[in-house]
Write a protein that holds these residues in place. Structure first.
Motif, PDB file in Angstrom:
ATOM      1  N   GLU A  23       9.841  -0.643  -1.449  1.00  0.00           N
ATOM      2  CA  GLU A  23       8.582   0.218  -0.817  1.00  0.00           C
ATOM      3  C   GLU A  23       8.098  -0.611   0.520  1.00  0.00           C
ATOM      4  OE1 GLU A  23       5.642   0.789  -3.720  1.00  0.00           O
ATOM      5  OE2 GLU A  23       6.766   2.142  -4.902  1.00  0.00           O
ATOM      6  N   ASN A  24       8.295  -1.829   0.408  1.00  0.00           N
ATOM      7  CA  ASN A  24       7.942  -2.691   1.543  1.00  0.00           C
ATOM      8  C   ASN A  24       9.043  -3.455   2.340  1.00  0.00           C
ATOM      9  OD1 ASN A  24       4.724  -2.797   1.242  1.00  0.00           O
ATOM     10  ND2 ASN A  24       5.649  -3.131  -0.714  1.00  0.00           N
ATOM     11  N   TYR A  25      10.052  -2.598   2.151  1.00  0.00           N
ATOM     12  CA  TYR A  25      11.497  -3.157   2.690  1.00  0.00           C
ATOM     13  C   TYR A  25      11.302  -3.256   4.220  1.00  0.00           C
ATOM     14  CZ  TYR A  25      16.303  -3.808   4.203  1.00  0.00           C
ATOM     15  OH  TYR A  25      17.468  -4.269   4.944  1.00  0.00           O
ATOM     16  N   GLU A  26      10.854  -2.437   5.099  1.00  0.00           N
ATOM     17  CA  GLU A  26      10.597  -2.595   6.432  1.00  0.00           C
ATOM     18  C   GLU A  26       9.770  -3.744   6.785  1.00  0.00           C
ATOM     19  OE1 GLU A  26      12.299  -1.084   8.888  1.00  0.00           O
ATOM     20  OE2 GLU A  26      13.428  -0.002   7.384  1.00  0.00           O
ATOM     21  N   GLN A  27       8.701  -4.223   6.030  1.00  0.00           N
ATOM     22  CA  GLN A  27       7.731  -5.347   6.215  1.00  0.00           C
ATOM     23  C   GLN A  27       8.308  -6.569   6.234  1.00  0.00           C
ATOM     24  OE1 GLN A  27       3.648  -4.745   5.311  1.00  0.00           O
ATOM     25  NE2 GLN A  27       3.894  -2.736   4.914  1.00  0.00           N
ATOM     26  N   GLN A  29      11.266  -7.578   6.752  1.00  0.00           N
ATOM     27  CA  GLN A  29      12.108  -7.770   7.859  1.00  0.00           C
ATOM     28  C   GLN A  29      12.974  -8.848   7.666  1.00  0.00           C
ATOM     29  OE1 GLN A  29       8.866  -9.287  10.657  1.00  0.00           O
ATOM     30  NE2 GLN A  29       8.274  -7.130  11.057  1.00  0.00           N
ATOM     31  N   PHE A  34      21.461  -3.956   4.880  1.00  0.00           N
ATOM     32  CA  PHE A  34      20.846  -3.598   3.561  1.00  0.00           C
ATOM     33  C   PHE A  34      21.492  -4.000   2.425  1.00  0.00           C
ATOM     34  CE2 PHE A  34      19.631  -0.572   0.456  1.00  0.00           C
ATOM     35  CZ  PHE A  34      18.457  -0.775   0.106  1.00  0.00           C
ATOM     36  N   ASP A  91       0.152  -6.664   3.089  1.00  0.00           N
ATOM     37  CA  ASP A  91      -0.369  -6.981   4.447  1.00  0.00           C
ATOM     38  C   ASP A  91      -1.774  -7.346   4.262  1.00  0.00           C
ATOM     39  OD1 ASP A  91      -0.075  -7.395   6.954  1.00  0.00           O
ATOM     40  OD2 ASP A  91      -1.441  -5.961   7.473  1.00  0.00           O
ATOM     41  N   HIS A 148      21.814  -9.723  12.481  1.00  0.00           N
ATOM     42  CA  HIS A 148      20.510  -9.319  12.449  1.00  0.00           C
ATOM     43  C   HIS A 148      19.262 -10.591  12.926  1.00  0.00           C
ATOM     44  CE1 HIS A 148      21.941  -5.419  10.898  1.00  0.00           C
ATOM     45  NE2 HIS A 148      22.542  -6.069  10.145  1.00  0.00           N
TER      46      HIS A 148
END
Length: 170
Positions: A23-27, A29, A34, A91, A148
């Motif tokens: 759920e927090n994958y984008e955060q 970083q 993937f 966060d 990346h």
């Protein structure tokens, strides 16, 4: 506000661990494709090693971290080395003492293991702010280039980590 930690000893908590991190994958970083990032996230569970959750007063998951024993170079036989695979705090909890409490929980956990842990290792994005933070407790031993982004490897002893945590808690 109080917090508590739980070892993910059941499938229910392991599922919460994976769901929270995805759920927090984008955060997160993570500087990997993937599939590679997912392997780091789930390796503590798939390798039957350790994953942990942090909860708030409302029993909501607000953090997760996981580790494995050993290194790929040694076929995971060098179990006196613990590799931290992922650490993530929601966060709104990042600027609190929760990170210190999580590190304290982890060092206490390592002390009660039935094996000696001589070294902790982890990788982090090669960013100046993180380098400054991690230099307080660990030595940067390598830098790697991925498609990346760049990563730094850090190493420290459990006693160095405990000393750092105790210093902050005072």
């Amino acid at each position: 506000m109080s917090y508590y930690f739980s070892i993910c000893a059941s499938e229910f908590y392991q599922q919460k661990y994976v769901e929270f991190l995805l759920e927090n994958y984008e955060q997160l970083q993570l500087p990997y494709a993937f599939p590679v990032a997912l392997s780091y996230i789930v390796s503590p569970i798939l390798m039957t090693h350790e994953s942990f959750l942090c909860f708030n007063d409302d029993d909501e998951v607000i953090g997760a971290f996981g580790c494995i024993y050993g290194t790929g170079e040694k076929g995971y036989e060098d179990t006196d080395i613990v590799q931290i695979q992922v650490i993530f705090l929601a966060d709104q909890y990042r600027r609190t003492l929760l990170f210190t409490r999580a590190l304290h929980f982890f060092t206490e956990y390592l002390e009660q293991l039935d094996r000696e842990v001589k070294e902790l290792r982890f990788w982090a994005p090669a960013e100046p702010s993180l380098q400054k933070l991690f230099a307080k407790v660990a030595a940067r031993t390598a830098t790697a280039h991925t498609e990346h982004g760049m990563l730094d490897e850090y190493r420290c002893s459990p006693s160095d980590l405990l000393t750092y945590v105790q210093r902050i808690r005072q």
